[in-house]
Design a protein around this motif. Structure first.
Motif, mmCIF file in Angstrom:
data_model
loop_
_atom_site.group_PDB
_atom_site.id
_atom_site.type_symbol
_atom_site.label_atom_id
_atom_site.label_comp_id
_atom_site.label_asym_id
_atom_site.label_seq_id
_atom_site.Cartn_x
_atom_site.Cartn_y
_atom_site.Cartn_z
ATOM 1 N N PRO A 34 0.855 -1.204 0.000
ATOM 2 C CA PRO A 34 0.000 0.000 0.000
ATOM 3 C C PRO A 34 0.883 1.243 0.000
ATOM 4 O O PRO A 34 1.837 1.328 0.773
ATOM 5 C CB PRO A 34 -0.780 -0.140 1.300
ATOM 6 C CG PRO A 34 -0.832 -1.616 1.544
ATOM 7 C CD PRO A 34 0.468 -2.160 1.035
ATOM 8 N N ASP A 36 2.406 2.033 -2.839
ATOM 9 C CA ASP A 36 3.159 1.873 -4.086
ATOM 10 C C ASP A 36 2.250 1.889 -5.307
ATOM 11 O O ASP A 36 2.693 1.565 -6.405
ATOM 12 C CB ASP A 36 3.897 0.522 -4.110
ATOM 13 C CG ASP A 36 4.952 0.432 -3.030
ATOM 14 O OD1 ASP A 36 5.310 1.485 -2.494
ATOM 15 O OD2 ASP A 36 5.407 -0.687 -2.732
ATOM 16 N N GLU A 37 0.944 2.192 -5.119
ATOM 17 C CA GLU A 37 0.017 2.126 -6.242
ATOM 18 C C GLU A 37 0.545 2.968 -7.395
ATOM 19 O O GLU A 37 0.983 4.106 -7.185
ATOM 20 C CB GLU A 37 -1.374 2.665 -5.843
ATOM 21 C CG GLU A 37 -2.171 1.728 -4.972
ATOM 22 C CD GLU A 37 -1.857 1.909 -3.496
ATOM 23 O OE1 GLU A 37 -0.954 2.705 -3.192
ATOM 24 O OE2 GLU A 37 -2.512 1.246 -2.681
ATOM 25 N N ARG A 38 0.477 2.378 -8.565
ATOM 26 C CA ARG A 38 0.892 3.152 -9.725
ATOM 27 C C ARG A 38 -0.271 4.061 -10.102
ATOM 28 O O ARG A 38 -1.368 3.598 -10.286
ATOM 29 C CB ARG A 38 1.170 2.248 -10.928
ATOM 30 C CG ARG A 38 2.275 1.259 -10.771
ATOM 31 C CD ARG A 38 2.120 0.204 -11.843
ATOM 32 N NE ARG A 38 0.758 -0.339 -11.817
ATOM 33 C CZ ARG A 38 0.132 -0.829 -12.866
ATOM 34 N NH1 ARG A 38 0.694 -0.813 -14.036
ATOM 35 N NH2 ARG A 38 -1.090 -1.314 -12.754
ATOM 36 N N ARG A 137 -8.444 2.820 -2.231
ATOM 37 C CA ARG A 137 -7.032 3.211 -2.114
ATOM 38 C C ARG A 137 -6.598 4.131 -3.234
ATOM 39 O O ARG A 137 -5.638 4.886 -3.087
ATOM 40 C CB ARG A 137 -6.159 1.961 -2.122
ATOM 41 C CG ARG A 137 -6.132 1.252 -0.798
ATOM 42 C CD ARG A 137 -4.888 0.405 -0.712
ATOM 43 N NE ARG A 137 -4.873 -0.589 -1.754
ATOM 44 C CZ ARG A 137 -5.362 -1.809 -1.621
ATOM 45 N NH1 ARG A 137 -5.863 -2.173 -0.476
ATOM 46 N NH2 ARG A 137 -5.323 -2.650 -2.607
ATOM 47 N N THR A 138 -7.271 4.051 -4.402
ATOM 48 C CA THR A 138 -6.843 4.889 -5.524
ATOM 49 C C THR A 138 -7.836 6.019 -5.781
ATOM 50 O O THR A 138 -7.694 6.765 -6.728
ATOM 51 C CB THR A 138 -6.701 4.044 -6.801
ATOM 52 O OG1 THR A 138 -7.893 3.271 -6.960
ATOM 53 C CG2 THR A 138 -5.519 3.101 -6.702
ATOM 54 N N SER A 141 -6.555 9.648 -6.182
ATOM 55 C CA SER A 141 -5.604 10.008 -7.233
ATOM 56 C C SER A 141 -6.318 10.786 -8.336
ATOM 57 O O SER A 141 -7.530 10.678 -8.513
ATOM 58 C CB SER A 141 -4.933 8.760 -7.801
ATOM 59 O OG SER A 141 -5.543 8.389 -9.019
ATOM 60 N N GLY B 125 -2.382 -4.429 -10.914
ATOM 61 C CA GLY B 125 -2.428 -3.338 -9.936
ATOM 62 C C GLY B 125 -2.764 -3.787 -8.527
ATOM 63 O O GLY B 125 -3.213 -2.993 -7.710
ATOM 64 N N VAL B 127 -2.152 -4.545 -4.749
ATOM 65 C CA VAL B 127 -1.243 -4.001 -3.748
ATOM 66 C C VAL B 127 -1.589 -4.645 -2.418
ATOM 67 O O VAL B 127 -2.755 -4.676 -2.035
ATOM 68 C CB VAL B 127 -1.441 -2.471 -3.664
ATOM 69 C CG1 VAL B 127 -0.692 -1.895 -2.497
ATOM 70 C CG2 VAL B 127 -1.009 -1.809 -4.957
#
Lengths: 450, 246
Positions: A34, A36-38, A137-138, A141, B125, B127
């Motif tokens: 967690p 390190d999400e691209r 989590r994303t 962004s 993707g 994680v």
């Protein structure tokens, strides 16, 4: 001569083992954790010139909006277009904040179908918490994405065998007020953004739905435990009595308008005093209403599915869902009654939020929010009030500070429509462009089944 | 030679044997990866959030191919061609022979699992906290033990062509009814009951719990069921071995 060879062989095994162990350690160290999400970089941006802008609160008749790297950086009549960004002519069109549907249930393709109609954020009132944990989590962004963002209740608070347990998703139930704090903690640990409670008790005469419900004390205890943790507690009700009790227990909002009779003055007054909101979800009531339409007229959901601005963008399943008549004639859902209640609540100063309850029968993700806006206007909201109910109002109520308005710093979730939905609400369907995080969304069209 | 050296040498031989039949080894390795790539990445629904879910269940699926096809149906073939008789007249203890099969099965599973994680992490993707990756790897690797034992039972109990048929059936039941391809909660109620009888379902629930998903039942509960299945399969291997060589 034999000694070096055998020594080499003796060491080959351990050397290989060490190399494999090192490789494995390196592999596991490289796997993303967690944080390190691209995230793809945000889209560079654009300038929209000379459009009518509804900024979430009010209408600017002619303004220019500058979007950069996923956010709105400037709005106003005198804004100059910075060089280097593509310029889009907005004349004759209206720019809206990406719409927020305040009542949905999502799984599968739901969030992509939603975005296809310019609905960029949904408030999910119950679905599997697993996928939500991943999306959550994303969510912050600014990377371009092909789906709407979701804020979710996760699992709902209901009794064993109660409403919400019939869909197959595992729902941890509760029965006593003492269980409420631990139940709420478990939901928050699972990633719930707010808490939804089902309250469908029977009357003293034993009348009511044929499934169990939380009792009044447990419903109140879940609300108290939720609010003690600084989260929102919203309640599903379908009848006037329980709606009253939920508000008395301090519910932040009701996520359905009750359907058994028209709202009375006591309910309106209580909701106003407690500053509670109501998400009536008229679209799903229209979907369930078994009343036959006037001769020669389509049913409400059929009319939506036939709208040439809507139809090409519905999936075949969505079309079927809107066109299939309700399966039961016994349900007490009557659109007329619900419209009268919303009229009374709105006139009495209660805040209304726009939500569709898609994808229930007679509704479709995305499309039904446009239907809901039309129904809210029919219930007495002005088009601008209806648009607020689908943008700034839900954002403010649910603490979504980065969306719901067109203002500098806001996430560039935007919807450009032909015409003027601030005077004719049905113009929200004439979608010309959708942007999510400042990146253009390619709308998907679905051919008619042969 | 002590037993450990013997086991290591025998496992090495098994490993090399598998790799010398690439037409056999490679599909075993590629199938779970291809399935995962198709359903979790290529056909992924935007916003569906299923890459981690499918990684947890496909990691269990990864053990099925090596365990059932390579070592289950394979051992039946060895019996029919007389290779097993040859082993038996050699001074090789039975546990070493079977243990080597199991070890090599673990090795295959490990390879698939690592490739699956790479695919999930860098194409899907996914994680996870470092500890969760490691714990998941332990569960996925250990899944090869009960599955390998089950494969041995089949290989020792049926002739070559019958073993292939039984293996196919087991493979499908363990994958589908165990919920490795499609989540169990999407099944009709009467089908969901079958999942409880599948060790793969309990392994999948353990894996899902490690990825942070809420699961039905408790982690110790599922672990106990898996341990029970493992013991039962080990007992069945012993029985089948005796029956096969009386």
């Amino acid at each position: 001569m034999a000694a070096p060879a055998s020594a080499g062989r003796r060491w080959r095994g351990p050397a290989l083992a060490a190399a494999v162990a090192l490789g494995l350690a390196g592999f596991f160290f490289a796997l993303p954790e967690p944080g390190d999400e691209r995230a793809a970089p945000p889209a560079p941006g654009f300038v929209l010139r000379d459009a009518r802008v509804f900024d979430g609160e009010r209408v600017l008749e002619r303004a220019t909006v500058v979007v950069r790297e996923g956010r709105i950086v400037a709005v106003g009549p005198e804004v100059a277009a910075p060089p280097g960004l593509p310029v889009i002519d907005g004349q004759g069109r209206t720019l809206l904040p990406g719409l927020i549907d305040a009542h949905v249930h999502t799984w599968g393709d739901g969030l992509a179908e939603t975005l296809n109609f310019g609905v960029t954020t949904v408030l999910d009132m119950f679905s599997d918490p697993g996928p939500h944990q991943v999306l959550r989590r994303t969510r912050d962004s600014l990377a371009p994405r092909a789906h709407a963002d979701k804020f979710s209740a996760g699992a709902l608070a209901t009794a064993p065998g109660g409403h919400g347990t019939q869909f197959g998703v595992k729902v941890p139930t509760l029965t006593t007020p003492a269980e409420a704090p631990a139940w709420v903690d478990a939901r928050l640990a699972e990633g719930s953004d707010f808490i939804k409670i089902v309250y469908e008790p029977r009357t003293a005469e034993g009348l009511g739905p044929p499934f169990p419900s939380l009792d009044r004390a447990t419903m109140a205890a879940v609300i108290a435990a939720t609010q003690a943790r600084q989260r929102l507690a919203v309640v599903h009700v379908s009848r006037l009595g329980p709606a009253h009790e939920a508000l008395e227990a301090g519910a932040d909002g009701l996520v359905h308008v009750h359907v058994d009779r028209v709202a009375d003055d006591a309910l309106v007054q209580l909701a106003r005093e407690r500053r509670a909101f109501v998400t009536p979800a008229l679209a799903v009531i229209a979907g369930f209403d078994p009343t036959p339409p006037p001769p020669g007229q389509p049913r409400e959901p059929q009319r939506l599915a036939a709208d040439p601005a809507v139809r090409p963008f519905l999936t075949p399943d969505q079309r079927r869902g809107l066109e299939t008549p309700p399966s039961s004639k016994l349900v007490m859902f009557r659109l007329d009654t619900a419209l009268a209640s919303v009229r009374a609540l709105h006139a009495g100063g209660v805040e209304i939020l726009a939500g569709s309850d898609a994808p229930n029968p007679g509704t479709a993700h995305g499309a039904s929010l446009h239907h809901e806006l039309e129904l809210l206007v029919r219930a007495g909201l002005t088009p601008v009030e209806a648009l607020r109910a689908a943008t700034s109002a839900p954002a403010r109520r649910f603490g979504l500070t980065d969306r719901g308005r067109i203002a500098p710093g806001q996430r560039a979730d935007l919807l450009l429509v032909a015409g003027d939905p601030t005077t004719d609400i049905r113009a929200t369907r004439a979608i010309e462009r959708v942007w999510k995080n400042g990146a253009a969304v390619e709308r998907r069209r679905y051919p008619e089944a042969p | 030679m002590n037993t450990l050296t013997l086991l290591w040498a025998e496992a090495g031989a098994e490993w090399r044997k598998a790799w010398r039949q690439p037409a056999f080894a490679i599909p075993t390795l590629v199938l779970p990866l291809a399935f995962y790539a198709l359903f979790a990445i290529v056909l992924a629904r935007p916003g569906g959030g299923n890459a981690a879910y499918l990684m947890a269940t496909y990691g269990v699926f990864a053990s099925l191919g090596p365990a059932l096809f390579a070592f289950g149906a394979g051992i039946a073939h060895e019996r029919e061609t007389g290779q097993l008789a040859l082993k038996q007249v050699s001074p090789l203890p039975v546990p070493v022979y079977l243990g080597a099969k199991l070890l090599s099965c673990l090795g295959f599973t490990g390879l698939v699992v690592l490739a699956l994680y790479a695919l999930a992490a860098w194409a899907g993707g996914v994680v996870l906290p470092r500890g969760a990756w490691l714990a998941l790897a332990v569960v996925h690797l250990l899944a090869a033990v009960p599955m390998g034992l089950l494969g041995l039972v089949v290989g020792l109990s049926f002739g070559g062509s019958a073993a292939m048929g039984v293996t196919n059936l087991l493979f499908l039941a363990l994958a589908v009814l165990g919920g490795l391809w499609i989540p169990v909660f999407l099944f009709p109620g009467w089908m969901q009951g079958f999942a409880l009888a599948m060790p793969t379902h309990h392994l999948a629930e353990l894996s899902l719990a490690l990825t942070g998903r809420p699961i039905a039942g408790s982690v110790p509960g599922h672990a106990a069921v898996v341990a029970g299945f493992t013991l039962a399969f080990a007992g069945a291997v012993a029985l089948a071995w005796r029956r096969a060589h009386r």
